[in-house]
Scaffold this active site. Structure first.
Site, PDB file in Angstrom:
ATOM      1  N   GLU A 112       0.833  -1.196   0.000  1.00  0.00           N
ATOM      2  CA  GLU A 112       0.000   0.000   0.000  1.00  0.00           C
ATOM      3  C   GLU A 112       0.867   1.244   0.000  1.00  0.00           C
ATOM      4  O   GLU A 112       2.001   1.232   0.489  1.00  0.00           O
ATOM      5  CB  GLU A 112      -0.891   0.017   1.251  1.00  0.00           C
ATOM      6  N   CYS A 125       3.596   8.291   1.489  1.00  0.00           N
ATOM      7  CA  CYS A 125       4.196   7.257   2.329  1.00  0.00           C
ATOM      8  C   CYS A 125       4.278   5.997   1.473  1.00  0.00           C
ATOM      9  O   CYS A 125       3.254   5.504   0.998  1.00  0.00           O
ATOM     10  CB  CYS A 125       3.294   7.054   3.548  1.00  0.00           C
ATOM     11  N   CYS A 132       6.672  -7.474   6.393  1.00  0.00           N
ATOM     12  CA  CYS A 132       7.867  -7.023   7.112  1.00  0.00           C
ATOM     13  C   CYS A 132       8.322  -8.153   8.025  1.00  0.00           C
ATOM     14  O   CYS A 132       7.498  -8.844   8.618  1.00  0.00           O
ATOM     15  CB  CYS A 132       7.560  -5.778   7.946  1.00  0.00           C
ATOM     16  N   CYS A 136       7.312  -6.613  14.997  1.00  0.00           N
ATOM     17  CA  CYS A 136       6.904  -5.777  16.133  1.00  0.00           C
ATOM     18  C   CYS A 136       5.457  -6.159  16.485  1.00  0.00           C
ATOM     19  O   CYS A 136       4.587  -6.122  15.614  1.00  0.00           O
ATOM     20  CB  CYS A 136       7.011  -4.297  15.773  1.00  0.00           C
ATOM     21  N   CYS A 139       2.189  -4.043  15.584  1.00  0.00           N
ATOM     22  CA  CYS A 139       2.100  -3.506  14.224  1.00  0.00           C
ATOM     23  C   CYS A 139       1.394  -4.477  13.286  1.00  0.00           C
ATOM     24  O   CYS A 139       1.717  -5.668  13.255  1.00  0.00           O
ATOM     25  CB  CYS A 139       3.519  -3.220  13.733  1.00  0.00           C
ATOM     26  N   CYS A 366      -0.213   5.319  10.506  1.00  0.00           N
ATOM     27  CA  CYS A 366       0.886   4.410  10.800  1.00  0.00           C
ATOM     28  C   CYS A 366       0.381   3.188  11.535  1.00  0.00           C
ATOM     29  O   CYS A 366      -0.418   3.277  12.435  1.00  0.00           O
ATOM     30  CB  CYS A 366       1.921   5.105  11.656  1.00  0.00           C
TER      31      CYS A 366
HETATM   32  S1  SF4 Z   1       6.719  -1.414  13.108  1.00  0.00           S
HETATM   33 FE1  SF4 Z   1       5.881  -2.914  11.639  1.00  0.00          FE
HETATM   34  S2  SF4 Z   1       6.616  -2.296   9.592  1.00  0.00           S
HETATM   35 FE2  SF4 Z   1       7.856  -1.242  11.176  1.00  0.00          FE
HETATM   36  S3  SF4 Z   1       9.625  -2.611  11.482  1.00  0.00           S
HETATM   37 FE3  SF4 Z   1       8.103  -3.179  13.045  1.00  0.00          FE
HETATM   38  S4  SF4 Z   1       6.968  -4.857  12.067  1.00  0.00           S
HETATM   39 FE4  SF4 Z   1       8.059  -3.796  10.426  1.00  0.00          FE
END
Ligand code: SF4
Length: 374
Positions: A112, A125, A132, A136, A139, A366
């Protein structure tokens, strides 16, 4: 970089090895573009003509390339401008000035990008990876795992598409230019280092070799891959570096950002400081405020102390209110707690701006980029 939990998208392609995207004009250096047109039996000057169409006129439509012989156009475009991104869905918010686009890539992977128009600038963005691998826990993208790295042209096409849309007056407010690009969509940009740097070069190269953007208007974010931050500092391209810190102590940060096990708070802040020394660019410290997790006043004090320990005037702090997710472990801080956190940082002399959460009603803020289709 992203920051809130969203339901997992089960339709996202499974992880695993994938083919490489087809080579695109935007993947090539100026010298490689010349070599390629010559290989295709064309005059070297065609490379510059094509670059002008692509980077200045923002098009790869052969019918618009009237300065090229009609007999050459289709063959050149077919060989050098494969379709890399297909828009699958577009959502608009904020009176149409925030536009989130879900793209399908050539192999079915999804990413996206989010375009945000403000009174005095327009910011895109971009995603640098499909999914990813940084995991995290708060996220949405992190829950998907890594599908694959994007190619330079797959990122550059996100930019060209947004710039074209702005130039065509498709975003309310009249036609305008794309002024800023932030690598804060899906993915950890510094885990796809060479591609992100090739993209930055294409963004900053003067037209017609690139988009002619100012490096100062480009932000590369990272969870803190310290060696890559040092490498970036040595590139001589003064982009803004945004470090997603989220906690000033290793115990909590290792929970929120697993990569902290490898590169500690001390290591990433030291690298951030070296980035400032090498480039003169103030580093942005991103801090997603999560209720009762990292929003305590003592943590604001510790953050202020750790930043000041490394000097004054070298950072800017951006607390980011998480979107409220009632009942979730990861939800927004109380407004009073947020205000106290900000006041403490300011009391330490740290310039602090609570970041705008534009697009939150279309999951474009975000932490919400999860490439959901349903
Ligand atoms: S916040 Fe999300 S997109 Fe950013 S590094 Fe951590 S897992 Fe990856």
């Amino acid at each position: 970089m992203t920051t809130t939990p969203v339901a997992l998208n089960l339709s996202t392609p499974a992880r695993g090895a994938r083919g490489k995207p087809p080579k695109h004009f935007a993947d090539l250096t100026p010298a490689e573009r010349v070599a390629k047109v010559v290989e295709l039996g064309e005059k070297p000057l065609r490379a510059k003509q094509l670059a002008t169409h692509y980077f200045s006129h923002l098009t790869s439509d052969p019918s618009a390339m009237t300065d090229l012989p009609a007999s050459s156009r289709d063959a050149l475009v077919e060989a050098m401008f494969p379709e890399l991104l297909t828009p699958a869905r577009t959502l608009r918010a904020d009176g149409g000035t925030t536009v989130k686009t879900l793209w399908h890539l050539f192999d079915g992977a999804k990413v996206e990008s989010v375009l945000m128009r403000y009174a005095n600038r327009s910011t895109l963005c971009v995603s640098s990876q499909a999914g990813c691998g940084m995991a995290c826990p708060f996220c949405a993208t992190g829950q998907l795992g890594l599908t694959r790295n994007l190619s330079p042209a797959e990122i550059i096409e996100q930019v060209r598409s947004a710039a074209r849309s702005l130039a065509a007056g498709e975003v309310p407010g009249g036609d305008t230019r794309l002024s800023n690009v932030v690598f804060m969509g899906m993915g950890e940009p510094l885990a796809n280092y060479k591609t992100v740097m090739a993209t930055v070069r294409a963004l900053t190269a003067p037209t017609p070799e690139g988009f002619g953007m100012s490096a100062r208007n480009i932000t590369v974010s990272t969870v803190g891959l310290a060696p890559a931050m040092d490498r970036l500092a040595a590139e001589g391209i003064p982009v803004t570096l945004a470090l997603s810190l989220h906690a000033p102590d290793d115990e909590l940060r290792s929970e929120l950002v697993p990569m902290n096990e490898k590169f500690s708070v001390k290591q990433v802040l030291d690298s951030a400081r070296r980035y400032f020394e090498a480039t003169g660019r103030r580093v942005s410290i991103e801090y997603a405020l999560m209720r009762d997790i990292n929003d305590q006043a003592w943590r604001a004090d510790l953050l202020g102390t750790e930043l000041n320990r490394r000097g004054r005037g070298w950072v800017h702090c951006n607390p980011i209110p998480l979107n409220p997710t009632p009942g979730s472990k990861w939800t927004a801080s109380d407004p009073a707690v947020e205000a106290e956190f900000v006041a403490r940082l300011r009391a330490h002399g740290i310039p602090t701006t609570v970041r705008d959460t534009r697009g939150s009603d279309i999951d474009g803020a975000c932490g919400q980029l999860a490439a959901e289709e349903d």
